[in-house]
Design an enzyme around this catalytic site. Structure first.
Site, short mmCIF file in Angstrom:
data_model
loop_
_atom_site.label_atom_id
_atom_site.label_comp_id
_atom_site.label_asym_id
_atom_site.label_seq_id
_atom_site.Cartn_x
_atom_site.Cartn_y
_atom_site.Cartn_z
N SER A 5 53.50 40.38 66.83
CA SER A 5 51.79 39.66 66.67
C SER A 5 51.95 38.91 65.45
CB SER A 5 50.99 40.32 66.89
OG SER A 5 50.93 41.46 65.30
N SER A 46 49.90 39.20 63.57
CA SER A 46 49.00 39.35 61.66
C SER A 46 49.66 39.14 60.46
CB SER A 46 48.76 41.04 62.02
OG SER A 46 49.74 41.73 61.96
N LYS A 73 52.23 46.19 58.30
CA LYS A 73 50.81 45.92 57.16
C LYS A 73 51.72 45.67 55.94
CE LYS A 73 47.95 45.54 61.11
NZ LYS A 73 48.12 43.93 61.95
N SER A 117 44.19 40.08 61.76
CA SER A 117 44.60 41.04 61.73
C SER A 117 43.92 42.12 62.07
CB SER A 117 45.63 41.40 60.22
OG SER A 117 45.65 42.89 60.20
#
Length: 325
Positions: free
Chosen positions: A126, A128, A183, A289
């Site tokens: 993705s 994010s 992350k 996100s």
């Protein structure tokens, strides 16, 4: 054994097929462990039972042929038709079900050890983490940076470096541990993390940021404002959409997340006290996100490793070899 091997391969194909089409979630670490264990069983059986039995049968064939020739020679027959060597080679040949099990054991073992203790590949699914990581990036994760962990159960047995603010970390998603997420570490145990009005504060101090101009997000086909942020001694780029402030609220699917009482949600943002043994994670694409602001903290036992290198992107070869914080 050939029938049993066929059944095992059929089960493997069915499992992988169901995983691929989304009928169930897979655990690749567990699958690799099972494959290593099963092929080890076949490898040991081949080395200590099947291979010696084939060699004994081949030796018996040569011995019987030699005795036959001696008996014929005693009768004055010196020319004997028939060469047993092709038959001997056929006896010694490894059957297919051992070739596809015991023969694969060394390769599967090497992959298992490399993936479990050294490096693991990961695909960015993705946006994010844009602009640091783009959709389609294939990255490497350092599995031993934060310590050596036992495969499958993920229990740390040897400590190494501590998690630092600014690290890009892969971890098991708290809502679904069978899924890996990536992350950036924003808060470590004891930190007070506040994200309000699109600004990050750590222990009451704003994280230093510098405007870097616009960034064109190719996936979303929009321009976003890019900033350089410093967390500890690490600098990284992030994206912010002015005016896109969201109302953060806990939305974990399985109810309140652990230590949710450590967080305060307001119309301006969220503030959380990071508990011991946990980390607060955020994406670099701040307004796109879903991270700790929504589903809470990442426990230490969920850590997979530290991401550090883009080793391939088939849609953008210029990304290959990119190192990042």
């Amino acid at each position: 054994m050939s029938a049993l091997t066929g059944v095992l391969y059929a089960a493997l194909v069915a499992y992988l097929g169901g995983w691929y089409v989304g009928r169930w979630s897979g655990n690749f670490a567990l699958l690799l462990f099972i494959l290593t264990t099963v092929t080890l069983f076949y490898w040991l059986a081949e080395r200590f039972h099947f291979a010696p039995a084939r060699r004994a049968a081949a030796d018996a064939l040569l011995s019987n042929d030699a005795k036959r020739r001696e008996a014929l020679a005693a009768q004055g027959i010196s020319r004997v038709d028939g060469d047993v060597e092709p038959a001997r080679q056929q006896i010694l040949q490894q059957p297919w079900w051992l070739d596809w099990t015991a023969g694969l054991f060394p390769v599967i073992l090497i992959v298992f050890l490399l993936r479990s203790f050294l490096f693991e590949p990961f695909k960015i699914p993705s946006g994010s983490m844009v602009p640091t990581l783009l959709v389609g990036d294939l990255i490497l994760v350092n599995k031993f940076h934060y310590g050596i962990r036992l495969p499958v159960i993920n229990k740390k047995i040897i400590a190494n470096h501590d998690v630092q603010r600014g690290d890009v970390m892969v971890f098991r998603y708290p809502e679904d541990p069978s899924t890996d997420f990536i992350k950036r570490v924003v808060g470590v145990p004891g930190d007070e993390i506040t994200y309000t009005n699109q600004k990050l504060y750590i222990n009451g101090q704003p994280a230093p940021v510098q405007a870097q101009g616009n960034f064109y997000d190719e996936d979303a086909r929009v321009y976003r404002q890019r900033f350089l942020e410093k967390l500890g001694d690490k600098e990284h780029q992030l994206l912010v959409e002015p005016g896109a402030q969201r109302f953060f609220r806990p939305d974990r699917a399985d109810g309140p997340f652990p230590f949710q009482e450590n967080c305060r949600y307001t119309i301006e943002g969220v503030s959380c006290k990071v508990p011991a043994g946990h980390y607060f994670m955020m994406g670099d694409n701040r307004d796109n996100s879903r991270d700790s602001r929504f589903w809470g903290f990442v426990p230490d036992e969920n850590i997979v490793g530290k991401a550090f290198l883009v080793w391939m992107n088939f849609g953008n070869l210029k990304r290959v070899g990119t190192f990042f914080n």
